[in-house]
Every structure is written in structure tokens, then in C-alpha cells.
Motif scaffolding. Structure first.
Motif, PDB file in Angstrom:
ATOM      1  N   ILE A 203       0.831  -1.200   0.000  1.00  0.00           N
ATOM      2  CA  ILE A 203       0.000   0.000   0.000  1.00  0.00           C
ATOM      3  C   ILE A 203       0.866   1.249   0.000  1.00  0.00           C
ATOM      4  O   ILE A 203       0.563   2.243  -0.680  1.00  0.00           O
ATOM      5  CB  ILE A 203      -0.961  -0.007   1.200  1.00  0.00           C
ATOM      6  N   ASN A 204       1.980   1.221   0.755  1.00  0.00           N
ATOM      7  CA  ASN A 204       2.911   2.355   0.758  1.00  0.00           C
ATOM      8  C   ASN A 204       3.468   2.610  -0.637  1.00  0.00           C
ATOM      9  O   ASN A 204       3.587   3.758  -1.080  1.00  0.00           O
ATOM     10  CB  ASN A 204       4.059   2.111   1.734  1.00  0.00           C
ATOM     11  N   ILE A 205       3.800   1.537  -1.324  1.00  0.00           N
ATOM     12  CA  ILE A 205       4.351   1.665  -2.687  1.00  0.00           C
ATOM     13  C   ILE A 205       3.302   2.236  -3.636  1.00  0.00           C
ATOM     14  O   ILE A 205       3.588   3.134  -4.440  1.00  0.00           O
ATOM     15  CB  ILE A 205       4.862   0.296  -3.190  1.00  0.00           C
ATOM     16  N   ILE A 206       2.068   1.719  -3.537  1.00  0.00           N
ATOM     17  CA  ILE A 206       0.979   2.207  -4.404  1.00  0.00           C
ATOM     18  C   ILE A 206       0.707   3.685  -4.139  1.00  0.00           C
ATOM     19  O   ILE A 206       0.476   4.467  -5.073  1.00  0.00           O
ATOM     20  CB  ILE A 206      -0.287   1.358  -4.197  1.00  0.00           C
ATOM     21  N   SER A 207       0.750   4.099  -2.872  1.00  0.00           N
ATOM     22  CA  SER A 207       0.519   5.504  -2.518  1.00  0.00           C
ATOM     23  C   SER A 207       1.608   6.400  -3.097  1.00  0.00           C
ATOM     24  O   SER A 207       1.330   7.500  -3.602  1.00  0.00           O
ATOM     25  CB  SER A 207       0.457   5.671  -0.999  1.00  0.00           C
ATOM     26  N   LYS A 208       2.850   5.919  -3.026  1.00  0.00           N
ATOM     27  CA  LYS A 208       3.961   6.699  -3.593  1.00  0.00           C
ATOM     28  C   LYS A 208       3.832   6.811  -5.101  1.00  0.00           C
ATOM     29  O   LYS A 208       4.105   7.869  -5.686  1.00  0.00           O
ATOM     30  CB  LYS A 208       5.289   6.046  -3.219  1.00  0.00           C
ATOM     31  N   ILE A 209       3.424   5.729  -5.742  1.00  0.00           N
ATOM     32  CA  ILE A 209       3.216   5.767  -7.195  1.00  0.00           C
ATOM     33  C   ILE A 209       2.109   6.751  -7.551  1.00  0.00           C
ATOM     34  O   ILE A 209       2.211   7.501  -8.531  1.00  0.00           O
ATOM     35  CB  ILE A 209       2.877   4.355  -7.724  1.00  0.00           C
ATOM     36  N   ALA A 210       1.058   6.769  -6.728  1.00  0.00           N
ATOM     37  CA  ALA A 210      -0.074   7.670  -6.979  1.00  0.00           C
ATOM     38  C   ALA A 210       0.362   9.121  -6.901  1.00  0.00           C
ATOM     39  O   ALA A 210       0.052   9.927  -7.795  1.00  0.00           O
ATOM     40  CB  ALA A 210      -1.188   7.385  -5.980  1.00  0.00           C
ATOM     41  N   ILE A 211       1.083   9.483  -5.839  1.00  0.00           N
ATOM     42  CA  ILE A 211       1.504  10.887  -5.705  1.00  0.00           C
ATOM     43  C   ILE A 211       2.570  11.240  -6.735  1.00  0.00           C
ATOM     44  O   ILE A 211       2.633  12.378  -7.227  1.00  0.00           O
ATOM     45  CB  ILE A 211       1.985  11.183  -4.262  1.00  0.00           C
ATOM     46  N   LEU A 212       3.394  10.256  -7.120  1.00  0.00           N
ATOM     47  CA  LEU A 212       4.381  10.491  -8.178  1.00  0.00           C
ATOM     48  C   LEU A 212       3.679  10.761  -9.506  1.00  0.00           C
ATOM     49  O   LEU A 212       4.114  11.617 -10.286  1.00  0.00           O
ATOM     50  CB  LEU A 212       5.312   9.279  -8.299  1.00  0.00           C
ATOM     51  N   GLY A 213       2.586  10.037  -9.757  1.00  0.00           N
ATOM     52  CA  GLY A 213       1.809  10.269 -10.975  1.00  0.00           C
ATOM     53  C   GLY A 213       1.237  11.678 -11.009  1.00  0.00           C
ATOM     54  O   GLY A 213       1.221  12.333 -12.060  1.00  0.00           O
ATOM     55  N   ILE A 214       0.767  12.165  -9.859  1.00  0.00           N
ATOM     56  CA  ILE A 214       0.242  13.536  -9.780  1.00  0.00           C
ATOM     57  C   ILE A 214       1.350  14.551 -10.074  1.00  0.00           C
ATOM     58  O   ILE A 214       1.168  15.503 -10.843  1.00  0.00           O
ATOM     59  CB  ILE A 214      -0.369  13.799  -8.391  1.00  0.00           C
ATOM     60  N   ILE A 215       2.515  14.343  -9.459  1.00  0.00           N
ATOM     61  CA  ILE A 215       3.653  15.259  -9.653  1.00  0.00           C
ATOM     62  C   ILE A 215       4.086  15.284 -11.115  1.00  0.00           C
ATOM     63  O   ILE A 215       4.285  16.351 -11.709  1.00  0.00           O
ATOM     64  CB  ILE A 215       4.827  14.848  -8.732  1.00  0.00           C
ATOM     65  N   LEU A 216       4.222  14.084 -11.705  1.00  0.00           N
ATOM     66  CA  LEU A 216       4.640  14.007 -13.108  1.00  0.00           C
ATOM     67  C   LEU A 216       3.604  14.626 -14.041  1.00  0.00           C
ATOM     68  O   LEU A 216       3.952  15.306 -15.010  1.00  0.00           O
ATOM     69  CB  LEU A 216       4.888  12.547 -13.491  1.00  0.00           C
ATOM     70  N   GLY A 217       2.333  14.380 -13.748  1.00  0.00           N
ATOM     71  CA  GLY A 217       1.270  14.948 -14.571  1.00  0.00           C
ATOM     72  C   GLY A 217       1.289  16.461 -14.547  1.00  0.00           C
ATOM     73  O   GLY A 217       1.218  17.115 -15.596  1.00  0.00           O
ATOM     74  N   ALA A 218       1.409  17.049 -13.355  1.00  0.00           N
ATOM     75  CA  ALA A 218       1.427  18.506 -13.226  1.00  0.00           C
ATOM     76  C   ALA A 218       2.684  19.097 -13.853  1.00  0.00           C
ATOM     77  O   ALA A 218       2.618  20.101 -14.575  1.00  0.00           O
ATOM     78  CB  ALA A 218       1.342  18.896 -11.750  1.00  0.00           C
ATOM     79  N   ALA A 219       3.829  18.477 -13.590  1.00  0.00           N
ATOM     80  CA  ALA A 219       5.097  19.001 -14.105  1.00  0.00           C
ATOM     81  C   ALA A 219       5.154  18.947 -15.628  1.00  0.00           C
ATOM     82  O   ALA A 219       5.525  19.918 -16.290  1.00  0.00           O
ATOM     83  CB  ALA A 219       6.268  18.219 -13.501  1.00  0.00           C
ATOM     84  N   SER A 220       4.797  17.808 -16.196  1.00  0.00           N
ATOM     85  CA  SER A 220       4.869  17.659 -17.649  1.00  0.00           C
ATOM     86  C   SER A 220       3.902  18.599 -18.354  1.00  0.00           C
ATOM     87  O   SER A 220       4.232  19.203 -19.386  1.00  0.00           O
ATOM     88  CB  SER A 220       4.590  16.205 -18.052  1.00  0.00           C
ATOM     89  N   LEU A 221       2.700  18.763 -17.795  1.00  0.00           N
ATOM     90  CA  LEU A 221       1.703  19.641 -18.408  1.00  0.00           C
ATOM     91  C   LEU A 221       2.184  21.089 -18.394  1.00  0.00           C
ATOM     92  O   LEU A 221       2.075  21.803 -19.402  1.00  0.00           O
ATOM     93  CB  LEU A 221       0.370  19.518 -17.667  1.00  0.00           C
ATOM     94  N   PHE A 222       2.757  21.530 -17.268  1.00  0.00           N
ATOM     95  CA  PHE A 222       3.232  22.911 -17.187  1.00  0.00           C
ATOM     96  C   PHE A 222       4.433  23.149 -18.099  1.00  0.00           C
ATOM     97  O   PHE A 222       4.524  24.190 -18.762  1.00  0.00           O
ATOM     98  CB  PHE A 222       3.602  23.268 -15.745  1.00  0.00           C
ATOM     99  N   ILE A 223       5.354  22.199 -18.152  1.00  0.00           N
ATOM    100  CA  ILE A 223       6.547  22.352 -18.992  1.00  0.00           C
ATOM    101  C   ILE A 223       6.154  22.460 -20.465  1.00  0.00           C
ATOM    102  O   ILE A 223       6.655  23.316 -21.208  1.00  0.00           O
ATOM    103  CB  ILE A 223       7.526  21.184 -18.766  1.00  0.00           C
TER     104      ILE A 223
END
Length: 400
Positions: free
Chosen positions: A21-41
């Protein structure tokens, strides 16, 4: 403090006993970070590319342009000119004559657009900044300034007296053609400068004095094609357009810089929208890992939820715990992603690590509206994902 919010914060800060569950949670928040960063860039890249593209066309585009509404030309009186001079919003304006013309040199012919300009033209636009060879033309002469494309196609340079340059325009009229002199008006010209803006303009335009073009086209002294305006700093564009229209009447159409480049603006905006939609779809797929993360947490906290339910918590309040959990995770991930993206964009603007050519870095532009667009897009996707996942909490699930 709201109990659902308090418990959601506890769940957000604490680690699960289940490492998966810890790994899945980290993947989830990483997906949010990557989504926001890539869209803004990418949006910053498109904004930079748009500014870079438009800066070349705006070199020769005025703030406002009054074009003839019907036909190729219109007449302007001295009274109209005096009224335009009295407008507070206008810094300077230039009378223009434009027409298609044949340029002949060394047994080669080239179809171009000649633009006759008066002495104020170089004060309306920064034409001097794009003359790569030679100098700007003088009024009351047969001097011309051509684009790089025309110069290369006809193989003549600056002050190339060994090569004759003739400008031809068909004569208006009817009747039988008896000689070549009856077909064309012609002027012998001398090229004194070469400008370099972009491929389209370089291959299209020839600048000349307004007097030369008037003689070539047999225009009267008060007959012109358009008037180009430079506005004073801070002037109200809309009010200026209304005042100019009131003076010149229905014989002209007033356009601003965006309207003069309507096709280019539409193309750039359409590309920007398409890329935004594609990246939003990709970001949505990444962010929907939040659903999996929340559902796994619901299953892990099943006994705790049963206790809360027995203590009087409604299903709606329990659902709010996980809805708030996912929403807060999304907001935090969006902010982190935007900060990372901002750092990347600043580094690119400062050091130019990603080049278009060996001498030109990929342009980037930081816009507040892009911050708002990205934050709103990612947050909405995250809230939707959180709502979908939190609805998995049911009375049957808790009591089973």
C-alpha cells in the motif's frame, strides 16, 4: 477541527503496515507530480514557441491597421489626416500602398508584393532591426529594400549596379494590345538593403517609397491602400479603433495585430489546445492511480472504519475521510509538480540546455495563466478520482 479532515490528515501522514500500500501511494503521488510538471513544462514550451514565432511577424505589423473595405485603394483627405494627427492615442501613422508586382533581373522574373511606405513607416514598426545588409531606403528615390528570398532567387545584392532591376505592374484598361509598353508600367529600381524576418515575408515583400509606387500604379497623391498606426504606451486600443473608424468611416476596416495574423494565431492556439488535451488525458491516466491507492487503504482500514461506524459515523462521513485524503494528496502533488516544472523552465530559460539549433535554445515562457490551468486541471482530475474511490465505502463493505 472537522473529524473527517483530522482522520484524513492522520492517514496521509502515517505509513501503512502493508508495504504494498505504501508503494501504491507513492506511485499515486508520483503520478500527480509528473502529470502537473509535464503539463506545465509543455504549456510553457508552447507559450515560448508562440512568442518566438510572433516576434518575427510583429516586426512589420503595426498596433492597428486601417485597410480598404472595398477594392484595392481608398482616398483620404487632408482633413482626415489632420483629425488622425489630433488623436491622443496615436503616436504616429504611415500611409501605405500595396500591390502585386513583377521583379525582373538578369532574365529572371519573380512575383512579389511591393509595399510603398512614407517617411513615418520606420517609426511605426522596427523595420531597421531586421535589415541584415545595407540600409533603409530614402524617400523620393527609386530605392527598394527586398527580402532574403527575393535577393537569392534573382541573384542580386545590395547596391549591385552591374545588375538591372525592373518593377512591372500591368496597366489597367481595355482594348487591343499593340506593344509591350501598353501592357506594363515599369520602373527601374536600385536595391539598397536586404531584410531577414521569416521565410514567408522574405519571399514576399519589396519595400519602396510611396511616391515610387504611386507612379508605378498611376495612383493619385491622396489614393492609398491602408494606414498603419503605432499607439502611445498605455493607450486604449478599443477606443483608438473606434475613433479611427469614426474619422475614416465605412471605407476602411480596422484590424489589430492579432487580427492581422489571424491564421497564425488560430494555428498556434489549435496546436496548444490539442497538446493540452492529449497531456490532460495522459495526466488523467497517471492520476487515476489515486483510485487504486484509496481503495487499498479502505480495505486495510476496514476494521477501523467498522469501529467508526459503530461509534455513530455515517457512511457519508467515512467516505469524506477518503475523499479529503485523495484531494489533499492531489493538491500537494500538484504544488510539488508545479515547483519542479518551474525550476526546469527557469533552468532552460537561463542556460538553454535543450536547443532547437546549435545557436538557438528552445524558447520557454512562464505565464500565470498556465499555473492556473495546470493546477485546476490536475486538481479536478484528482478530486474526480478521489470521489470515485471514496464511493467504494458502503455499509455492506464495513459490516462484512
Amino acid at each position: 477541527m472537522n473529524v473527517s479532515l483530522y482522520i484524513a490528515q492522520r492517514y496521509l501522514r502515517s505509513k501503512s503496515s502493508n508495504n504494498a500500500i505504501n508503494i501504491i501511494s507513492k506511485i499515486a503521488i508520483l503520478g500527480i507530480i509528473l502529470g502537473a510538471a509535464s503539463l506545465f513544462i509543455v504549456l510553457s514550451g508552447f507559450a515560448g514557441l508562440k512568442d518566438f514565432t510572433l516576434q518575427f511577424s510583429t516586426v512589420v505589423d503595426p498596433d492597428l491597421k486601417a485597410e480598404t473595405a472595398v477594392g484595392k485603394s481608398f482616398f483620404i483627405t487632408d482633413e482626415d489626416l489632420n483629425k488622425l494627427n489630433d488623436l491622443d492615442a496615436i503616436a504616429v501613422f504611415s500611409k501605405i500602398i500595396e500591390e502585386r508586382v513583377i521583379i525582373a533581373s538578369n532574365d529572371k522574373n519573380y512575383l512579389a508584393t511591393i509595399k510603398g511606405v512614407d517617411v513615418n513607416f520606420k517609426n511605426v514598426v522596427t523595420i531597421d532591426s531586421v535589415i541584415s545588409q545595407g540600409s533603409w531606403l530614402d524617400q523620393k528615390t527609386n530605392q527598394i529594400v527586398v527580402g532574403w528570398g527575393i535577393s537569392n532567387n534573382l541573384s542580386f545584392g545590395v547596391l549591385d549596379y552591374a545588375k538591372t532591376i525592373n518593377l512591372y505592374v500591368p496597366k489597367p484598361g481595355k482594348g487591343q494590345i499593340t506593344s509591350i509598353e501598353n501592357i506594363f508600367n515599369t520602373v527601374n529600381a536600385n536595391n539598397v538593403g536586404i531584410f531577414d524576418i521569416n521565410e514567408n515575408l522574405n519571399d514576399t515583400y519589396v519595400f519602396a517609397s510611396i511616391g515610387l509606387v504611386q507612379n508605378l500604379l498611376n495612383y493619385k497623391p491622396n489614393q492609398i491602400s491602408s494606414i498603419e498606426f503605432k499607439l502611445k504606451k498605455g493607450a486604449d486600443e478599443l477606443k483608438a479603433k473606434e475613433n479611427i473608424q469614426a474619422i475614416l468611416g465605412d471605407k476602411v476596416v480596422i484590424k489589430n495585430r492579432a487580427q492581422l495574423n489571424d491564421a497564425l494565431y488560430k494555428m498556434l492556439n489549435s496546436e496548444n489546445l490539442l497538446v493540452y488535451l492529449l497531456l490532460t488525458l495522459v495526466s488523467g491516466l497517471l492520476i487515476f492511480n489515486v483510485i487504486g491507492s484509496i481503495i487499498m487503504m479502505i480495505l486495510e482500514k476496514k476494521q477501523s472504519l467498522k469501529t467508526l461506524f459503530n461509534l455513530g459515523f455515517t457512511i457519508k462521513k467515512i467516505r469524506n475521510i477518503f475523499f479529503i485524503h485523495g484531494s489533499v494528496m492531489t493538491i500537494i502533488g500538484s504544488i510539488i509538480g508545479l515547483l519542479i516544472a518551474l525550476l526546469v523552465v527557469v533552468i532552460q530559460k537561463t542556460f538553454g540546455l535543450v536547443p532547437i539549433t546549435p545557436s538557438l535554445a528552445y524558447p520557454m515562457s512562464i505565464l500565470l495563466e498556465n499555473f492556473m490551468i495546470v493546477f485546476f486541471t490536475i486538481t479536478v482530475l484528482g478530486i474526480i478520482a478521489s470521489k470515485v474511490a471514496s464511493n467504494r465505502v458502503t455499509k455492506k463493505l464495513i459490516q462484512s
